[in-house]
Design a protein around this motif. Structure first.
Motif, PDB file in Angstrom:
ATOM      1  N   GLY A   6       0.759  -1.146  -0.110  1.00 49.05           N
ATOM      2  CA  GLY A   6       0.096  -0.052  -0.049  1.00 49.05           C
ATOM      3  C   GLY A   6       0.909   1.077  -0.100  1.00 49.05           C
ATOM      4  N   GLY A   7       1.890   1.059   0.849  1.00 42.53           N
ATOM      5  CA  GLY A   7       2.878   2.424   0.578  1.00 42.53           C
ATOM      6  C   GLY A   7       3.575   2.695  -0.544  1.00 42.53           C
ATOM      7  N   PHE A   8       3.925   1.541  -1.237  1.00 43.51           N
ATOM      8  CA  PHE A   8       4.530   1.471  -2.466  1.00 43.51           C
ATOM      9  C   PHE A   8       3.558   2.216  -3.526  1.00 43.51           C
ATOM     10  N   LEU A   9       2.331   1.685  -3.508  1.00 37.55           N
ATOM     11  CA  LEU A   9       1.440   2.059  -4.342  1.00 37.55           C
ATOM     12  C   LEU A   9       0.971   3.418  -4.200  1.00 37.55           C
ATOM     13  N   GLY A  10       0.905   4.011  -2.905  1.00 35.82           N
ATOM     14  CA  GLY A  10       0.724   5.298  -2.489  1.00 35.82           C
ATOM     15  C   GLY A  10       1.786   6.163  -3.235  1.00 35.82           C
ATOM     16  N   LEU A  11       2.924   5.824  -3.133  1.00 35.68           N
ATOM     17  CA  LEU A  11       4.203   6.735  -3.484  1.00 35.68           C
ATOM     18  C   LEU A  11       3.822   6.755  -5.052  1.00 35.68           C
ATOM     19  N   ILE A  12       3.692   5.482  -5.668  1.00 36.14           N
ATOM     20  CA  ILE A  12       3.568   5.794  -7.259  1.00 36.14           C
ATOM     21  C   ILE A  12       2.358   6.486  -7.508  1.00 36.14           C
ATOM     22  N   LEU A  13       1.354   6.685  -7.088  1.00 37.42           N
ATOM     23  CA  LEU A  13       0.004   7.576  -7.026  1.00 37.42           C
ATOM     24  C   LEU A  13       0.526   9.047  -6.884  1.00 37.42           C
ATOM     25  N   LEU A  14       1.201   9.208  -5.742  1.00 37.62           N
ATOM     26  CA  LEU A  14       2.057  10.731  -5.564  1.00 37.62           C
ATOM     27  C   LEU A  14       2.796  11.199  -6.700  1.00 37.62           C
ATOM     28  N   ILE A  15       3.402  10.307  -7.176  1.00 34.44           N
ATOM     29  CA  ILE A  15       4.664  10.689  -8.302  1.00 34.44           C
ATOM     30  C   ILE A  15       3.545  11.050  -9.449  1.00 34.44           C
ATOM     31  N   ILE A  16       2.665  10.236  -9.894  1.00 31.91           N
ATOM     32  CA  ILE A  16       1.818  10.396 -11.054  1.00 31.91           C
ATOM     33  C   ILE A  16       1.104  11.715 -10.788  1.00 31.91           C
ATOM     34  N   GLU A  17       0.530  11.940  -9.864  1.00 34.19           N
ATOM     35  CA  GLU A  17      -0.111  13.019  -9.265  1.00 34.19           C
ATOM     36  C   GLU A  17       0.628  14.387  -9.488  1.00 34.19           C
ATOM     37  N   VAL A  18       1.890  14.370  -8.962  1.00 36.38           N
ATOM     38  CA  VAL A  18       2.673  15.416  -9.156  1.00 36.38           C
ATOM     39  C   VAL A  18       2.812  15.647 -10.742  1.00 36.38           C
ATOM     40  N   LEU A  36      -9.944  23.582 -11.848  1.00 36.40           N
ATOM     41  CA  LEU A  36     -10.986  22.530 -11.945  1.00 36.40           C
ATOM     42  C   LEU A  36     -10.307  20.988 -12.017  1.00 36.40           C
ATOM     43  N   TRP A  37      -9.351  20.918 -12.703  1.00 40.84           N
ATOM     44  CA  TRP A  37      -8.757  19.647 -13.154  1.00 40.84           C
ATOM     45  C   TRP A  37      -7.811  19.409 -12.004  1.00 40.84           C
ATOM     46  N   ILE A  38      -7.267  20.341 -11.367  1.00 36.83           N
ATOM     47  CA  ILE A  38      -6.303  20.177 -10.203  1.00 36.83           C
ATOM     48  C   ILE A  38      -7.246  19.418  -8.856  1.00 36.83           C
ATOM     49  N   VAL A  39      -8.508  20.227  -8.801  1.00 38.90           N
ATOM     50  CA  VAL A  39      -9.617  19.940  -7.694  1.00 38.90           C
ATOM     51  C   VAL A  39      -9.830  18.542  -8.022  1.00 38.90           C
ATOM     52  N   GLY A  40     -10.337  18.303  -9.068  1.00 39.55           N
ATOM     53  CA  GLY A  40     -10.609  16.985  -9.524  1.00 39.55           C
ATOM     54  C   GLY A  40      -9.740  15.847  -9.124  1.00 39.55           C
ATOM     55  N   ILE A  41      -8.674  16.125  -9.299  1.00 38.96           N
ATOM     56  CA  ILE A  41      -7.524  14.927  -9.236  1.00 38.96           C
ATOM     57  C   ILE A  41      -7.425  15.002  -7.659  1.00 38.96           C
ATOM     58  N   LEU A  42      -7.501  16.161  -6.957  1.00 38.92           N
ATOM     59  CA  LEU A  42      -7.165  16.009  -5.450  1.00 38.92           C
ATOM     60  C   LEU A  42      -8.316  15.283  -4.689  1.00 38.92           C
ATOM     61  N   VAL A  43      -9.642  15.643  -5.231  1.00 34.47           N
ATOM     62  CA  VAL A  43     -10.766  14.975  -4.570  1.00 34.47           C
ATOM     63  C   VAL A  43     -11.184  13.426  -4.934  1.00 34.47           C
ATOM     64  N   LEU A  44     -10.631  12.959  -6.337  1.00 37.21           N
ATOM     65  CA  LEU A  44     -10.618  11.800  -6.637  1.00 37.21           C
ATOM     66  C   LEU A  44      -9.538  11.289  -7.397  1.00 37.21           C
ATOM     67  N   PRO A  45      -8.572  11.130  -6.429  1.00 37.09           N
ATOM     68  CA  PRO A  45      -7.125  10.645  -7.117  1.00 37.09           C
ATOM     69  C   PRO A  45      -7.260   9.796  -8.226  1.00 37.09           C
TER      70      PRO A  45
END
Length: 59
Positions: A6-18, A36-45
């Motif tokens: 879970g930590g590894f997948l969370g790290l990958i998700l964080l990198i993709i979000e950045v 709107l795009w940034i808020v959408g990605i933050l609310v529903l990653p």
């Protein structure tokens, strides 16, 4: 083992979000669309990233 995966997948998700945030800010879209795009990605990653990849601002 579940926490490690879970930590590894969370790290990958964080990198993709950045990466998505940087691409959104550098795009030629209007300021409102960028917000709107940034808020959408933050609310529903995960769902927000999928929608952004399919229909997000290009360029």
């Amino acid at each position: 083992m579940g926490i490690e995966i879970g930590g590894f997948l969370g790290l990958i998700l964080l990198i993709i979000e950045v990466y998505a945030f940087v691409r959104i800010v550098q795009s030629r879209a209007s300021t409102g669309a960028k917000v709107l795009w940034i808020v959408g990605i933050l609310v529903l990653p995960v769902l927000g990233l999928i929608v952004w990849l399919l229909a997000g601002p290009k360029g």
